[in-house]
Design a protein around this motif. Sequence first.
Motif, mmCIF file in Angstrom:
data_model
loop_
_atom_site.group_PDB
_atom_site.id
_atom_site.type_symbol
_atom_site.label_atom_id
_atom_site.label_comp_id
_atom_site.label_asym_id
_atom_site.label_seq_id
_atom_site.Cartn_x
_atom_site.Cartn_y
_atom_site.Cartn_z
ATOM 1 N N VAL A 1 0.593 -1.038 -0.017
ATOM 2 C CA VAL A 1 -0.086 -0.004 -0.145
ATOM 3 C C VAL A 1 0.787 1.235 0.054
ATOM 4 O O VAL A 1 2.168 1.009 0.273
ATOM 5 C CB VAL A 1 -1.097 0.024 1.313
ATOM 6 C CG1 VAL A 1 -1.951 -0.938 1.096
ATOM 7 C CG2 VAL A 1 -0.227 -0.170 2.477
ATOM 8 N N ALA A 2 0.312 2.307 -0.204
ATOM 9 C CA ALA A 2 0.908 3.740 -0.472
ATOM 10 C C ALA A 2 1.851 4.229 0.485
ATOM 11 O O ALA A 2 2.828 4.701 0.509
ATOM 12 C CB ALA A 2 0.142 4.662 -0.852
ATOM 13 N N LEU A 3 1.305 4.090 1.799
ATOM 14 C CA LEU A 3 1.975 4.831 2.753
ATOM 15 C C LEU A 3 2.759 3.916 3.807
ATOM 16 O O LEU A 3 2.507 2.770 4.176
ATOM 17 C CB LEU A 3 0.711 5.655 3.950
ATOM 18 C CG LEU A 3 0.033 6.510 2.863
ATOM 19 C CD1 LEU A 3 -0.998 7.447 4.046
ATOM 20 C CD2 LEU A 3 0.899 7.811 2.338
ATOM 21 N N ALA B 1 3.742 9.006 -8.647
ATOM 22 C CA ALA B 1 3.755 8.231 -7.534
ATOM 23 C C ALA B 1 3.699 9.038 -6.146
ATOM 24 O O ALA B 1 2.944 8.841 -5.400
ATOM 25 C CB ALA B 1 4.965 7.380 -7.483
ATOM 26 N N GLN B 2 4.231 10.196 -6.402
ATOM 27 C CA GLN B 2 4.315 11.323 -5.381
ATOM 28 C C GLN B 2 2.875 11.912 -4.846
ATOM 29 O O GLN B 2 2.357 12.017 -3.940
ATOM 30 C CB GLN B 2 5.362 12.394 -5.343
ATOM 31 C CG GLN B 2 5.585 13.350 -4.458
ATOM 32 C CD GLN B 2 6.092 12.674 -3.189
ATOM 33 O OE1 GLN B 2 6.996 12.093 -3.246
ATOM 34 N NE2 GLN B 2 5.413 12.966 -1.962
ATOM 35 N N PHE C 1 3.699 -0.142 -3.053
ATOM 36 C CA PHE C 1 4.412 0.791 -2.031
ATOM 37 C C PHE C 1 5.301 1.517 -2.801
ATOM 38 O O PHE C 1 6.367 0.982 -3.637
ATOM 39 C CB PHE C 1 4.935 -0.153 -1.021
ATOM 40 C CG PHE C 1 5.942 0.746 -0.134
ATOM 41 C CD1 PHE C 1 5.262 1.462 0.877
ATOM 42 C CD2 PHE C 1 7.403 0.573 -0.250
ATOM 43 C CE1 PHE C 1 6.149 1.989 1.911
ATOM 44 C CE2 PHE C 1 8.336 1.352 0.773
ATOM 45 C CZ PHE C 1 7.517 1.989 1.829
ATOM 46 N N PRO C 2 5.322 2.868 -2.950
ATOM 47 C CA PRO C 2 6.094 3.560 -3.795
ATOM 48 C C PRO C 2 7.599 3.664 -3.255
ATOM 49 O O PRO C 2 7.932 4.951 -2.708
ATOM 50 C CB PRO C 2 5.525 4.983 -3.988
ATOM 51 C CG PRO C 2 4.741 5.168 -2.800
ATOM 52 C CD PRO C 2 4.339 3.716 -2.317
ATOM 53 N N ALA C 3 8.440 2.549 -3.214
ATOM 54 C CA ALA C 3 9.703 2.727 -2.540
ATOM 55 C C ALA C 3 10.640 3.965 -2.786
ATOM 56 O O ALA C 3 11.583 4.608 -1.893
ATOM 57 C CB ALA C 3 10.351 1.371 -2.495
ATOM 58 N N VAL C 4 10.801 4.137 -3.965
ATOM 59 C CA VAL C 4 11.528 5.237 -4.522
ATOM 60 C C VAL C 4 11.514 6.495 -3.983
ATOM 61 O O VAL C 4 12.315 7.268 -3.443
ATOM 62 C CB VAL C 4 11.619 5.351 -6.034
ATOM 63 C CG1 VAL C 4 12.275 6.642 -6.620
ATOM 64 C CG2 VAL C 4 12.289 4.036 -6.725
ATOM 65 N N ASN C 5 10.081 6.726 -3.773
ATOM 66 C CA ASN C 5 9.641 8.111 -3.160
ATOM 67 C C ASN C 5 9.827 8.224 -1.983
ATOM 68 O O ASN C 5 10.386 9.158 -1.359
ATOM 69 C CB ASN C 5 8.007 8.385 -3.574
ATOM 70 C CG ASN C 5 7.975 8.634 -5.136
ATOM 71 O OD1 ASN C 5 8.074 7.760 -6.005
ATOM 72 N ND2 ASN C 5 7.709 9.907 -5.490
ATOM 73 N N HIS C 6 9.567 7.170 -1.292
ATOM 74 C CA HIS C 6 9.660 7.091 0.022
ATOM 75 C C HIS C 6 11.207 6.979 0.512
ATOM 76 O O HIS C 6 11.701 7.859 2.018
ATOM 77 C CB HIS C 6 9.099 5.832 1.066
ATOM 78 C CG HIS C 6 7.438 5.851 1.239
ATOM 79 N ND1 HIS C 6 7.022 7.191 1.624
ATOM 80 C CD2 HIS C 6 6.663 5.125 0.661
ATOM 81 C CE1 HIS C 6 5.628 6.618 1.378
ATOM 82 N NE2 HIS C 6 5.410 5.668 0.808
ATOM 83 N N THR D 1 7.312 -6.592 -0.525
ATOM 84 C CA THR D 1 6.570 -5.562 -0.845
ATOM 85 C C THR D 1 6.278 -5.201 -2.067
ATOM 86 O O THR D 1 7.088 -5.213 -3.033
ATOM 87 C CB THR D 1 7.800 -4.379 -0.276
ATOM 88 O OG1 THR D 1 7.588 -4.474 1.160
ATOM 89 C CG2 THR D 1 7.279 -2.948 -0.664
ATOM 90 N N THR D 2 5.010 -5.276 -2.664
ATOM 91 C CA THR D 2 4.603 -5.125 -3.972
ATOM 92 C C THR D 2 4.800 -3.382 -4.353
ATOM 93 O O THR D 2 4.062 -2.610 -3.704
ATOM 94 C CB THR D 2 3.337 -5.630 -4.425
ATOM 95 O OG1 THR D 2 3.047 -7.015 -3.963
ATOM 96 C CG2 THR D 2 2.847 -5.415 -5.623
ATOM 97 N N ILE D 3 5.345 -3.178 -5.197
ATOM 98 C CA ILE D 3 5.511 -1.640 -5.719
ATOM 99 C C ILE D 3 4.597 -1.352 -6.621
ATOM 100 O O ILE D 3 3.966 -2.027 -7.534
ATOM 101 C CB ILE D 3 6.876 -1.513 -6.505
ATOM 102 C CG1 ILE D 3 8.066 -2.155 -5.436
ATOM 103 C CG2 ILE D 3 7.101 -0.317 -6.814
ATOM 104 C CD1 ILE D 3 8.173 -1.491 -4.159
ATOM 105 N N ASP D 4 4.087 0.203 -6.507
ATOM 106 C CA ASP D 4 3.061 0.651 -7.217
ATOM 107 C C ASP D 4 3.169 0.691 -8.720
ATOM 108 O O ASP D 4 4.463 0.593 -9.146
ATOM 109 C CB ASP D 4 2.638 1.697 -6.616
ATOM 110 C CG ASP D 4 3.738 2.805 -7.048
ATOM 111 O OD1 ASP D 4 3.588 3.839 -7.827
ATOM 112 O OD2 ASP D 4 4.850 2.701 -6.388
ATOM 113 N N SER D 5 2.321 0.887 -9.599
ATOM 114 C CA SER D 5 2.403 0.884 -10.992
ATOM 115 C C SER D 5 3.006 2.142 -11.328
ATOM 116 O O SER D 5 4.003 2.022 -12.530
ATOM 117 C CB SER D 5 0.985 0.900 -11.649
ATOM 118 O OG SER D 5 0.447 -0.449 -11.429
#
Length: 483
Positions: free
Chosen positions: A69-71, A107-108, A125-130, A93-97
């Motif tokens: 999930v996103a957060l 993604a942000q 989960f947007p790992a690059v942004n986090h 950890t499944t990454i978002d599209s």
Amino acid sequence: MQLANKKLDWDEFLHIRQEVLNTWPTGREVDLAEAVAYQSGIPVSRRFAEKLAQAKQEKLTLAQPRAGVALVHEHIELLRYLQDEGGADLLPTTIDSYTRQNRYQEAQSGIEESRSVGRSMLNGFPAVNHGVAACREVTEALTVPVQVRHGTPDARLLAEITLAGGFTAYEGGGISYNIPYAKDVPLERSIRDWQYVDRLVGYYEEQGISINREPFGPLTGTLVPPCVSHSVAIIEALLAAEQGVKSITLGYGQCGNLTQDVAAVRSLEELADEYLNRFGYHNVVITTVFHQWMGGFPQDESKAFGVISWGAATAALAKATKVIVKTPHEALGIPTKEANAAGIRATKQVLNMLKDQPLPEFEDLRQEKELIKEETRSILEKLLDFGDGDIALGTVRGFQAGIIDVPFAPSRYNAGRLLPARDHQGAVRLLDFGNLPFREDIKEIHREKIKQRGQTEGRDPSFQMVIDDIYAIGKGMLVGKPR
């Protein structure tokens, strides 16, 4: 410079790396020496490669869900629930599209919208942004190993951030995360980009830190002939091993026929060992992953649990090292954490019941294994011929010629001529061979088995069989027989 299966020069890697890390601001958080030091402090209990190697030795099948999930805190809550209530042996950890397509600005926006509305507005989960610190917050909150699962043709920045962030396994490859996922990404480019990922993983290995790598096995779903998915898996294993990767998990997606599925899992490991040893990669630990049903699911939850349990039983009897678990909400959309945990518990019940029950290699199973091996070798040997002995170059040329062909793939770099259908017992065969380099006797086996189905159903083999097979599971059967 011509593509080749050759270890990336370290100076060249470092030159490319500066460009990769500058793609998004969080890339500047990655310090490779500090990341190596951080990874070296992760306990064995949270290391993916070590847990898989132990499971292989003990002939156990581990259960791993899909989730993201996103957060950050919501993602931690979800994974903890799957760990504690579902009993997952391994976590994803499944990454978002958006991240999969390197669209970090979007993604942000998804992160900000998720914070605003109080629920995840991204499908992962947007790992690059986090960034690195947030990834470490995730991995440190759990007691079992965590893997990055995604679908990214260019996964270089994602790899840098998540490996520095404490993830100990990384899914994907230059073929398996391009041909089934993208339309316009040249295969030569994605293979180069994934050579970078594997060189990074190989560098960690040189520092004594084993990161597990897993090509995506199912490709486009449940009607992919085992020889095609096996060929892709072994190519990506050879590409990874050349860059220094030592822990490789090769995958296969459930097709539904028990004999064929067990034969596929067993032959995959044997073929991988054969080709890795042939090319001098002798210190690679090969494990296997079986993906539960990747096609359409029944909407009824009870029926969905039946599909999940059949996948669990097949994985256990095949002695796959791990199984990717589905949920009873597959037909409905993104599952609740409760439904996801229920799928894990159902799977583990079956795994535990069957863990001490070997499936003997009866004659039909032996024959199916040999058929899959012959078909896979036919493809791989022709690719090596096309590449003058180089599997990377041969793969690009082979896809151009249709020597290897993934059915139903969106990529315009894929021939798309292959047409699979089930035989009367539900095993996947071929209606149209495209340009696959099979001997005539192998083709005749496929023709005869599909002919038998046609006779049983009172119709001529045709594309309608393919359509019927795609929708069959959702209608409560495996083979799409006419009513």
